[in-house]
Design a protein around this motif. Structure first.
Motif, short mmCIF file in Angstrom:
data_model
loop_
_atom_site.label_atom_id
_atom_site.label_comp_id
_atom_site.label_asym_id
_atom_site.label_seq_id
_atom_site.Cartn_x
_atom_site.Cartn_y
_atom_site.Cartn_z
N GLY A 82 -30.40 -34.34 -30.02
CA GLY A 82 -29.91 -33.39 -29.02
C GLY A 82 -31.00 -32.99 -28.04
N LEU A 83 -32.20 -32.76 -28.55
CA LEU A 83 -33.33 -32.40 -27.68
C LEU A 83 -33.64 -33.54 -26.73
CD1 LEU A 83 -35.68 -30.53 -26.89
CD2 LEU A 83 -37.03 -31.66 -28.68
N ARG A 84 -33.66 -34.80 -27.25
CA ARG A 84 -33.94 -35.96 -26.39
C ARG A 84 -32.90 -36.04 -25.26
NH1 ARG A 84 -38.55 -36.37 -26.48
NH2 ARG A 84 -38.80 -34.87 -28.13
N LEU A 112 -33.59 -33.34 -22.65
CA LEU A 112 -34.71 -33.71 -21.77
C LEU A 112 -34.29 -34.79 -20.77
CD1 LEU A 112 -37.59 -33.77 -24.41
CD2 LEU A 112 -37.23 -32.07 -22.60
N ASP A 113 -33.45 -35.71 -21.22
CA ASP A 113 -32.95 -36.77 -20.33
C ASP A 113 -32.09 -36.16 -19.22
OD1 ASP A 113 -32.52 -39.28 -19.32
OD2 ASP A 113 -31.00 -39.84 -20.79
N ILE A 114 -31.27 -35.18 -19.59
CA ILE A 114 -30.43 -34.51 -18.61
C ILE A 114 -31.28 -33.78 -17.58
CG2 ILE A 114 -28.79 -32.60 -18.30
CD1 ILE A 114 -27.54 -33.52 -21.01
N ARG A 115 -32.34 -33.10 -18.04
CA ARG A 115 -33.21 -32.38 -17.12
C ARG A 115 -33.91 -33.34 -16.16
NH1 ARG A 115 -32.61 -27.28 -15.92
NH2 ARG A 115 -34.82 -26.99 -15.56
N ARG A 116 -34.24 -34.54 -16.65
CA ARG A 116 -34.91 -35.52 -15.81
C ARG A 116 -33.95 -36.13 -14.78
NH1 ARG A 116 -35.05 -40.85 -16.02
NH2 ARG A 116 -34.03 -40.89 -18.07
N ARG A 117 -32.74 -36.42 -15.21
CA ARG A 117 -31.79 -37.11 -14.35
C ARG A 117 -30.97 -36.17 -13.48
NH1 ARG A 117 -28.70 -40.93 -18.52
NH2 ARG A 117 -27.59 -41.55 -16.63
N ALA A 119 -41.28 -25.80 -26.81
CA ALA A 119 -42.35 -26.09 -25.87
C ALA A 119 -42.05 -27.33 -25.04
CB ALA A 119 -43.67 -26.27 -26.63
N GLU A 120 -41.53 -28.35 -25.70
CA GLU A 120 -41.23 -29.60 -24.99
C GLU A 120 -40.13 -29.38 -23.95
OE1 GLU A 120 -40.66 -34.31 -26.22
OE2 GLU A 120 -40.80 -32.76 -27.77
N LEU A 121 -39.15 -28.57 -24.31
CA LEU A 121 -38.05 -28.30 -23.39
C LEU A 121 -38.55 -27.52 -22.18
CD1 LEU A 121 -34.94 -28.51 -23.02
CD2 LEU A 121 -34.79 -26.26 -24.10
N LEU A 122 -39.32 -26.48 -22.41
CA LEU A 122 -39.82 -25.66 -21.31
C LEU A 122 -40.82 -26.41 -20.44
CD1 LEU A 122 -40.23 -22.23 -23.09
CD2 LEU A 122 -38.63 -22.77 -21.25
#
Length: 214
Positions: free
Chosen positions: A63-65, A68-73, A92-95
């Motif tokens: 879900g986290l991956r 992060l993909d959604i935030r990038r795209r 931390a990775e999300l922020l």
């Protein structure tokens, strides 16, 4: 708000669908795995996605991956991540991918409907919403090894509210102090965390990331 949900627990997923519909939100899709989430976002981009950190097939960080993909795209889409436990590395990775329109809540918080809906509203407005328990655990680290140990109790309170996504005006109201006092505390936080002269980045976000680091 137009939403897409990704949660492998059918009971929780359907409960969220009903809750959000009752509150006037439009649920475009409700899916049970990260792959289906990305397909749903591609088909009908929502305003915000709500996604569990751990999803099939391995129940680790799918879900986290996907988040992060959604935030990038699709950087304009808000992301609210749900987690059973405090996972500092995930937060931390999300922020680190950009804190605007980002939220991280423990699943227990969903049962507190007003808090959950408030977090969604803030994320939809481009703000940050961190679970108070996440902030509490991060702030409880040893003062001997943590630069936050240099902060006063009031400065730690201000930083805790900043991490939850509250504006200076909202922090002032919650702490019952003036907004100028909050601004002074914020500047002291930046000074003590060596962020006073940082250019090109949000010092507010950097202060949050500083104590989210493992």
């Amino acid at each position: 708000m137009r939403l897409i949900l990704a949660e492998d627990s059918t009971l929780l997923r359907e409960g969220l669908v009903r809750l959000l519909a009752d509150e006037g939100h439009e649920v475009l899709a409700a899916v049970g795995d990260a792959t289906a989430l990305l397909r749903a976002v591609e088909a009908r981009p929502p305003d915000t996605v709500v996604v569990d950190v751990r999803m099939p097939p391995t129940h680790t960080d799918e879900g986290l991956r996907a988040a992060l993909d959604i935030r990038r795209r699709w950087p304009h889409i808000g992301v609210l991540v749900l987690s059973q436990y405090v996972e500092r590395r995930s937060a931390a990775e999300l922020l680190a991918a950009g804190a605007d329109g980002i939220g991280y809540l423990l699943k227990d918080r969903v049962a507190q409907v007003d808090d959950f809906l408030d977090a969604l509203t803030r994320i939809g407005s481009g703000e940050t919403a961190l679970d108070p328990e996440v902030v509490r655990q991060l702030m409880a680290r040893s003062v001997h090894t943590d630069p936050l140990g240099r902060l006063t109790d009031r400065e730690r309170q201000v930083l805790a509210h900043m991490a939850q996504g509250y504006t200076n005006a909202a922090i002032a109201a919650r702490l019952r102090v003036s907004q100028s006092a909050v601004e002074k505390h914020a500047n002291m936080i930046f000074d003590k965390l060596d962020l006073a002269t940082t250019a090109g980045y949000s010092r507010r976000v950097l202060a949050i990331l500083r104590y989210l680091q493992p």
